[in-house]
Scaffold this motif. Structure first.
Motif, short mmCIF file in Angstrom:
data_model
loop_
_atom_site.label_atom_id
_atom_site.label_comp_id
_atom_site.label_asym_id
_atom_site.label_seq_id
_atom_site.Cartn_x
_atom_site.Cartn_y
_atom_site.Cartn_z
N LEU A 25 0.83 -1.21 0.00
CA LEU A 25 0.00 0.00 0.00
C LEU A 25 0.87 1.26 0.00
N THR A 26 0.42 2.27 -0.71
CA THR A 26 1.11 3.56 -0.77
C THR A 26 0.11 4.67 -0.50
N GLY A 27 0.63 5.81 -0.08
CA GLY A 27 -0.23 6.94 0.19
C GLY A 27 0.56 8.04 0.88
N GLU A 28 -0.12 8.84 1.68
CA GLU A 28 0.52 9.93 2.41
C GLU A 28 1.21 9.36 3.65
N THR A 29 2.54 9.34 3.61
CA THR A 29 3.31 8.70 4.68
C THR A 29 3.56 9.67 5.83
N PHE A 30 3.30 9.19 7.05
CA PHE A 30 3.51 9.99 8.25
C PHE A 30 4.72 9.50 9.05
N ARG A 31 5.07 8.24 8.92
CA ARG A 31 6.21 7.69 9.64
C ARG A 31 6.76 6.52 8.86
N LYS A 33 10.10 4.40 9.98
CA LYS A 33 11.36 4.08 10.64
C LYS A 33 11.12 3.03 11.71
N GLU A 34 12.20 2.44 12.18
CA GLU A 34 12.16 1.42 13.24
C GLU A 34 11.20 0.29 12.89
N GLY A 35 11.18 -0.07 11.61
CA GLY A 35 10.36 -1.19 11.17
C GLY A 35 8.88 -0.90 11.08
N ARG A 36 8.49 0.37 11.27
CA ARG A 36 7.06 0.72 11.24
C ARG A 36 6.79 1.80 10.20
N ARG A 37 5.73 1.58 9.44
CA ARG A 37 5.32 2.54 8.42
C ARG A 37 3.86 2.92 8.65
N THR A 38 3.60 4.22 8.71
CA THR A 38 2.25 4.72 8.93
C THR A 38 1.86 5.61 7.77
N LEU A 39 0.70 5.34 7.17
CA LEU A 39 0.28 6.16 6.03
C LEU A 39 -1.24 6.18 5.90
N TYR A 48 -8.39 5.34 4.52
CA TYR A 48 -8.00 4.51 5.66
C TYR A 48 -6.62 4.93 6.14
N PHE A 49 -6.27 4.43 7.34
CA PHE A 49 -4.91 4.55 7.87
C PHE A 49 -4.30 3.16 7.98
N LEU A 50 -3.06 3.04 7.60
CA LEU A 50 -2.32 1.79 7.73
C LEU A 50 -1.17 1.97 8.70
N LYS A 51 -1.01 1.01 9.61
CA LYS A 51 0.21 0.87 10.39
C LYS A 51 0.77 -0.51 10.08
N TYR A 52 1.91 -0.51 9.40
CA TYR A 52 2.53 -1.76 8.97
C TYR A 52 3.84 -1.95 9.72
N HIS A 53 3.97 -3.10 10.37
CA HIS A 53 5.17 -3.42 11.15
C HIS A 53 5.92 -4.56 10.46
N ALA A 54 7.17 -4.30 10.11
CA ALA A 54 7.99 -5.32 9.45
C ALA A 54 8.91 -6.03 10.43
N GLY A 55 8.85 -5.67 11.72
CA GLY A 55 9.77 -6.23 12.71
C GLY A 55 10.86 -5.23 13.01
N ALA A 70 9.13 -1.01 27.33
CA ALA A 70 8.58 -2.18 26.65
C ALA A 70 8.58 -1.92 25.15
N PRO A 71 9.26 -2.72 24.35
CA PRO A 71 9.31 -2.47 22.90
C PRO A 71 7.96 -2.74 22.24
N VAL A 72 7.65 -1.97 21.20
CA VAL A 72 6.45 -2.20 20.41
C VAL A 72 6.80 -3.20 19.31
N LEU A 73 6.25 -4.39 19.42
CA LEU A 73 6.64 -5.48 18.52
C LEU A 73 5.70 -5.66 17.34
N GLY A 74 4.60 -4.94 17.33
CA GLY A 74 3.68 -5.11 16.22
C GLY A 74 2.38 -4.35 16.44
N ALA A 75 1.37 -4.72 15.64
CA ALA A 75 0.11 -4.00 15.64
C ALA A 75 -0.92 -4.59 16.60
N ARG A 76 -0.60 -5.71 17.24
CA ARG A 76 -1.62 -6.38 18.05
C ARG A 76 -2.10 -5.53 19.22
#
Length: 273
Positions: A25-31, A33-39, A48-55, A70-76
């Protein structure tokens, strides 16, 4: 693996790999880095808003642990917190799709797609001009009750936010102006990716959330009476009882909020609590 697709995404991604579709997915990116992409993106005429975590990798995990965070490990976390808050009647994110796969916590892939809260405004922006252009008294008091009530409900349900600032509350201003009762106001709590869910919120995390919210509201022109109203609304008991029974808690909130203010603003905080 865990996967939830609302009907709109079941149709859009029918027969496709949901994880590959989310990653592409592509769009207006807000973040990014650190394995996380928000757009923000559009699909089928909706936004819609996407928060994608690659690890985040073991390096980032260890860095967070060494900093006692506590590290944020994903979207759960964000997915589960939004569902629990919604069930309690708290306006928040509305999940449209969620996925998680992978055993390795440092390489776990996950995503959360939520409806875009179009036409809303953050309380940081909405309240910015209050010192020079104060709102109607009944609107200010109603909004104060709504926000403190949201935080109280969140904490009573065993959830703490960890980034509880005015900027993470999104208001639909018309609903405040037209409200006849508090429940008419639409104000959404967002950015739940660091939220923690337990049976009961430890006191230090309650202090962190309440102090963060207080710190972010110190320059919006609230009077001491306003602050005491917020305290009473959060405590859910008469003011005299709250100040007596919970004196140590509110002292800790005051000290933490003022410390944050001095650190970020490089000046003394205004008189408040």
């Amino acid at each position: 693996m865990a996967l939830y697709l609302r009907e709109d995404f079941q149709q859009a991604w029918a027969g496709k790999d949901a994880f590959a579709e989310a990653a592409a997915l592509t769009g207006e990116t807000f973040r990014h880095k650190e394995g996380r992409r928000t757009l923000r993106f559009s699909l089928g005429g909706r936004r819609y808003f996407l928060k994608y975590h690659a690890g985040i990798g073991w390096g980032e995990v260890l860095k967070n642990l060494l900093q006692a965070r506590a590290p944020v490990l994903g979207a759960r976390n964000e997915y589960e917190a939004s569902l629990r808050l919604a069930a309690l009647g708290v306006d928040t994110l509305t999940p449209a799709a969620f996925g998680e796969r992978g055993i390795n916590p440092a390489r776990r892939e996950s995503f959360l797609i939520t409806d875009d809260l179009a036409d809303s405004v953050s309380l940081e922006d909405y309240c910015r001009d209050w010192p020079t252009r104060p709102p109607a008294l009944h609107e200010r008091r109603r909004l104060m009750r709504v926000v403190t009530g949201m935080v109280r409900t969140m904490h009573e349900a065993g959830i703490n936010h960890r980034d509880c600032y005015l900027c993470h509350f999104l208001l639909y201003p018309d609903t405040l102006a037209q409200a006849t009762i508090d429940s008419d106001v639409r104000c959404h709590l967002i950015d739940l990716h660091r939220a923690q869910i337990r049976d009961r919120v430890p006191r230090r995390w309650q202090v962190k959330d309440v102090a963060g919210l207080a710190y972010s509201a110190m320059d919006i022109g609230l009077s001491r009476r306003d602050w005491l109203r917020c305290l009473r609304a959060y405590a859910g008991v008469p003011l005299k009882t709250a100040l007596g029974r919970d004196r140590a808690f509110w002292l800790a909130v005051k000290q933490r909020a003022e410390k944050l203010y001095r650190k970020d603003m490089k000046r003394e905080p205004p008189p408040w609590l």
